[in-house]
Design a protein around this motif. Structure first.
Motif, PDB file in Angstrom:
ATOM      1  N   UNK A  92       0.844  -1.194   0.000  1.00 37.23           N
ATOM      2  CA  UNK A  92       0.000   0.000   0.000  1.00 37.23           C
ATOM      3  C   UNK A  92       0.882   1.247   0.000  1.00 37.23           C
ATOM      4  N   UNK A  93       0.575   2.214  -0.864  1.00 34.74           N
ATOM      5  CA  UNK A  93       1.395   3.433  -0.942  1.00 34.74           C
ATOM      6  C   UNK A  93       1.424   4.178   0.390  1.00 34.74           C
ATOM      7  N   UNK A  94       2.586   4.703   0.717  1.00 32.63           N
ATOM      8  CA  UNK A  94       2.763   5.476   1.931  1.00 32.63           C
ATOM      9  C   UNK A  94       3.625   6.693   1.615  1.00 32.63           C
ATOM     10  N   UNK A  95       3.433   7.720   2.366  1.00 31.22           N
ATOM     11  CA  UNK A  95       4.257   8.910   2.213  1.00 31.22           C
ATOM     12  C   UNK A  95       5.210   8.978   3.396  1.00 31.22           C
ATOM     13  N   UNK A  96       6.091   7.997   3.472  1.00 33.61           N
ATOM     14  CA  UNK A  96       7.055   7.925   4.559  1.00 33.61           C
ATOM     15  C   UNK A  96       8.457   7.740   3.986  1.00 33.61           C
ATOM     16  N   UNK A  97       9.412   7.607   4.858  1.00 32.99           N
ATOM     17  CA  UNK A  97      10.808   7.449   4.453  1.00 32.99           C
ATOM     18  C   UNK A  97      11.041   6.120   3.738  1.00 32.99           C
ATOM     19  N   UNK A  98      10.287   5.078   4.098  1.00 34.22           N
ATOM     20  CA  UNK A  98      10.407   3.776   3.452  1.00 34.22           C
ATOM     21  C   UNK A  98       9.135   3.516   2.654  1.00 34.22           C
ATOM     22  N   UNK A  99       9.287   3.413   1.328  1.00 40.70           N
ATOM     23  CA  UNK A  99       8.122   3.267   0.448  1.00 40.70           C
ATOM     24  C   UNK A  99       8.264   2.054  -0.452  1.00 40.70           C
ATOM     25  N   UNK A 100       7.125   1.385  -0.742  1.00 39.34           N
ATOM     26  CA  UNK A 100       7.159   0.299  -1.724  1.00 39.34           C
ATOM     27  C   UNK A 100       7.116   0.869  -3.135  1.00 39.34           C
ATOM     28  N   UNK A 101       7.831   0.228  -4.042  1.00 40.78           N
ATOM     29  CA  UNK A 101       7.758   0.593  -5.448  1.00 40.78           C
ATOM     30  C   UNK A 101       6.590  -0.123  -6.090  1.00 40.78           C
ATOM     31  N   UNK A 102       6.488  -0.089  -7.415  1.00 38.61           N
ATOM     32  CA  UNK A 102       5.420  -0.797  -8.112  1.00 38.61           C
ATOM     33  C   UNK A 102       5.598  -2.312  -8.001  1.00 38.61           C
ATOM     34  N   UNK A 103       4.494  -3.027  -8.136  1.00 38.09           N
ATOM     35  CA  UNK A 103       4.515  -4.483  -8.080  1.00 38.09           C
ATOM     36  C   UNK A 103       4.973  -5.035  -9.427  1.00 38.09           C
ATOM     37  N   UNK A 104       5.886  -5.996  -9.368  1.00 38.36           N
ATOM     38  CA  UNK A 104       6.380  -6.701 -10.549  1.00 38.36           C
ATOM     39  C   UNK A 104       6.130  -8.187 -10.348  1.00 38.36           C
ATOM     40  N   UNK A 105       6.212  -8.957 -11.415  1.00 33.60           N
ATOM     41  CA  UNK A 105       5.996 -10.390 -11.298  1.00 33.60           C
ATOM     42  C   UNK A 105       7.033 -11.198 -12.031  1.00 33.60           C
ATOM     43  N   UNK A 106       7.002 -12.497 -11.783  1.00 31.15           N
ATOM     44  CA  UNK A 106       7.927 -13.396 -12.438  1.00 31.15           C
ATOM     45  C   UNK A 106       7.615 -14.835 -12.099  1.00 31.15           C
ATOM     46  N   UNK A 107       8.476 -15.715 -12.555  1.00 26.26           N
ATOM     47  CA  UNK A 107       8.386 -17.155 -12.285  1.00 26.26           C
ATOM     48  C   UNK A 107       9.722 -17.619 -11.746  1.00 26.26           C
ATOM     49  N   UNK A 108       9.674 -18.547 -10.798  1.00 29.94           N
ATOM     50  CA  UNK A 108      10.916 -19.071 -10.237  1.00 29.94           C
ATOM     51  C   UNK A 108      10.721 -20.506  -9.769  1.00 29.94           C
ATOM     52  N   UNK A 109      11.817 -21.184  -9.548  1.00 29.21           N
ATOM     53  CA  UNK A 109      11.773 -22.545  -9.011  1.00 29.21           C
ATOM     54  C   UNK A 109      11.694 -22.520  -7.488  1.00 29.21           C
ATOM     55  N   UNK A 110      12.368 -21.549  -6.861  1.00 27.52           N
ATOM     56  CA  UNK A 110      12.414 -21.466  -5.402  1.00 27.52           C
ATOM     57  C   UNK A 110      12.299 -20.002  -4.968  1.00 27.52           C
ATOM     58  N   UNK A 111      11.199 -19.611  -4.309  1.00 27.58           N
ATOM     59  CA  UNK A 111      11.005 -18.209  -3.928  1.00 27.58           C
ATOM     60  C   UNK A 111      12.117 -17.645  -3.032  1.00 27.58           C
ATOM     61  N   UNK A 112      12.624 -18.422  -2.090  1.00 24.55           N
ATOM     62  CA  UNK A 112      13.672 -17.912  -1.201  1.00 24.55           C
ATOM     63  C   UNK A 112      14.951 -17.594  -1.980  1.00 24.55           C
ATOM     64  N   UNK A 113      15.305 -18.450  -2.914  1.00 23.45           N
ATOM     65  CA  UNK A 113      16.479 -18.218  -3.750  1.00 23.45           C
ATOM     66  C   UNK A 113      16.257 -17.014  -4.660  1.00 23.45           C
ATOM     67  N   UNK A 114      15.051 -16.888  -5.185  1.00 24.44           N
ATOM     68  CA  UNK A 114      14.728 -15.756  -6.061  1.00 24.44           C
ATOM     69  C   UNK A 114      14.778 -14.441  -5.297  1.00 24.44           C
ATOM     70  N   UNK A 115      14.331 -14.438  -4.053  1.00 20.63           N
ATOM     71  CA  UNK A 115      14.396 -13.236  -3.224  1.00 20.63           C
ATOM     72  C   UNK A 115      15.847 -12.763  -3.099  1.00 20.63           C
ATOM     73  N   UNK A 116      16.751 -13.669  -2.842  1.00 20.99           N
ATOM     74  CA  UNK A 116      18.165 -13.307  -2.721  1.00 20.99           C
ATOM     75  C   UNK A 116      18.746 -12.856  -4.062  1.00 20.99           C
ATOM     76  N   UNK A 117      18.307 -13.479  -5.147  1.00 25.42           N
ATOM     77  CA  UNK A 117      18.772 -13.070  -6.481  1.00 25.42           C
ATOM     78  C   UNK A 117      18.328 -11.639  -6.786  1.00 25.42           C
TER      79      UNK A 117
END
Length: 126
Positions: A92-117
Motif C-alpha cells: 500500500x502506498x505510503x508517504x514515509x521514508x520507506x516506500x514500496x515501489x510498483x509491483x512486478x511479477x515473475x516465475x521461479x523454481x524457489x522463492x527464497x532463492x529468487x528473493x536473494x537473487x
C-alpha cells in the motif's frame, strides 16, 4: 515454476524531492504461501546521498516490514492472518521514508532463492 510478485523497498529521506535508493525486496508467491523480505542498507552510500539520514530508524522500519511478512504481532504491527493480506498491507502506498515501489511479477523454481537473487540484482551495488 512458481509465479510470484515482488516490490522494491525504497529509502526516500526527503519525500518532497522524490529521490530514492533501493534498500530491500519483498517477494510473495501465493501458490507456495511464501512471503518474505530481504534488505541491505549500505551506510556509506546512504550517508553520501542523504547526509543526516537516521539509519537506525530505517533499519527499524525494514525489520518492521520483515515482521509483517512473517505474521508477527505486537505493538505497531497489523493483525493479518494470510500472506496475501500482509503483502497487500506492505505494498500500500505510503508517504514515509520507506516506500514500496510498483509491483512486478515473475516465475521461479524457489522463492527464497529468487528473493536473494533480486536483492543482489536490484539493491546491492556490485
Amino acid at each position: 515454476m512458481t509465479p510470484y510478485q515482488y516490490v522494491l523497498l525504497r529509502l526516500v529521506p526527503r519525500v518532497d524531492r522524490e529521490e530514492f535508493i533501493n534498500v530491500g525486496v519483498v517477494l510473495y508467491a501465493q501458490a507456495s504461501g511464501f512471503l518474505d523480505a530481504a534488505w541491505e542498507l549500505d551506510d556509506t552510500r546512504v550517508a553520501a546521498l542523504f547526509p543526516g539520514c537516521e539509519l537506525d530508524g530505517v533499519r527499524s522500519m525494514l525489520e518492521h516490514v520483515r515482521a509483517v511478512c512473517h505474521g508477527d504481532t505486537g505493538p505497531g504491527l497489523p493483525r493479518l492472518d494470510r500472506p496475501g493480506q500482509r503483502f497487500g498491507w506492505i505494498i500500500a502506498p505510503r508517504s514515509t521514508v520507506l516506500q514500496p515501489g510498483p509491483v512486478h511479477g515473475g516465475l521461479c523454481a524457489d522463492p527464497a532463492t529468487e528473493l536473494q537473487r533480486l536483492l543482489g540484482r536490484l539493491v546491492r551495488i556490485a
